[in-house]
Design a protein around this motif. Structure first.
Motif: not given
Length: 251
Positions: A162, A193, A216, A219-220, A222-227
């Protein structure tokens, strides 16, 4: 009228969905007070909240809806900027440096004002806080250097994949756009992204940024910070992420 929550240092931030809406005095405002320590900033950005305040104000926390974001796949490389980047990439005295002089970048950015604000929002407390965040590995500068001089740049916050854009400055024509283009190339190379732009401006829109509903965006993030995030360095070959692509915006 709804009362704005007041935070003491260490208090948890309210849920972003509780930020003031269009019927309230200042849409997007979430809370006031608290502190700017590294842990608080990381929790805030991880929940799509950021600080923004003037020197005569307490710390103010924001989570606007909608949120302005730049999908890196949608970055508009106008013909004039393509020419500028092509020359820059080929010139021996021109280079992109990352985290070479974060302090100089944030101090230079502190001399600029956001649209609709008469003074800088990067007050001394913000400079100190984001310098600590940089030392902790979560704030980065992307710097445009020309003939050994810092010509422009930007700084951003990153948590995993993120990326949150903060501010930019320029001392030579297109130097800040060059830094943003370099950040776009870096993000494309490492699969990031989007870049958060926080608030809508005509300048960002001209480069391909658009508004996204806050839900939205949450949600993005929440996913991206774990990548896994990008490697914060810039190699000249990264320019190919933009310059090798077929022009899609000819103006």
């Amino acid at each position: 009228m709804r009362q704005l929550p007041w935070l003491e240092p260490g208090d948890a931030l309210p849920d972003p969905s509780t930020a003031w809406g269009i019927a309230d005095p200042v849409p997007g405002l979430l809370a006031a007070g608290g502190s700017l320590d590294v842990d608080t900033l990381l929790r805030a950005y991880g929940r799509c909240v950021f600080p923004w305040f003037s020197e005569d104000q307490p710390i103010l926390w924001w989570s606007p809806d909608p949120r302005m974001v730049l999908q890196v796949a949608d970055f508009r490389l106008h013909r004039s900027l393509r020419k500028t980047l092509t020359r820059f990439a080929q010139a021996p005295g021109c280079e992109i440096r990352i985290d070479h002089d974060f302090g100089a970048v944030i101090r230079a950015c502190s001399g600029s004002a956001r649209p609709g604000q008469s003074g800088t929002w990067i007050v001394p407390d913000m400079v100190a806080a984001y310098t600590e965040l940089h030392r902790a590995g979560h704030a980065h500068s992307v710097e445009t250097w020309i003939d050994g001089e810092l010509a422009g740049g930007l700084y951003c916050v990153a948590i995993g994949g993120a990326v949150f854009g903060e501010s930019m400055f320029t001392r030579r024509p297109d130097a800040s756009k060059t830094a943003l283009a370099a950040l776009v190339c870096l993000c494309r190379r490492f699969g990031v992204q989007m870049i958060d732009c926080q608030q809508n401006t005509a300048h960002l829109a001209s480069l391909g940024a658009h508004e996204m509903p806050r839900a939205r965006f949450v949600e993005h993030v929440a996913r991206a910070r774990e990548a896994t995030g990008p490697a914060w360095r810039f190699e000249p070959v990264y320019w190919s992420e933009l310059l090798s692509a077929r022009p899609s915006h000819p103006t």
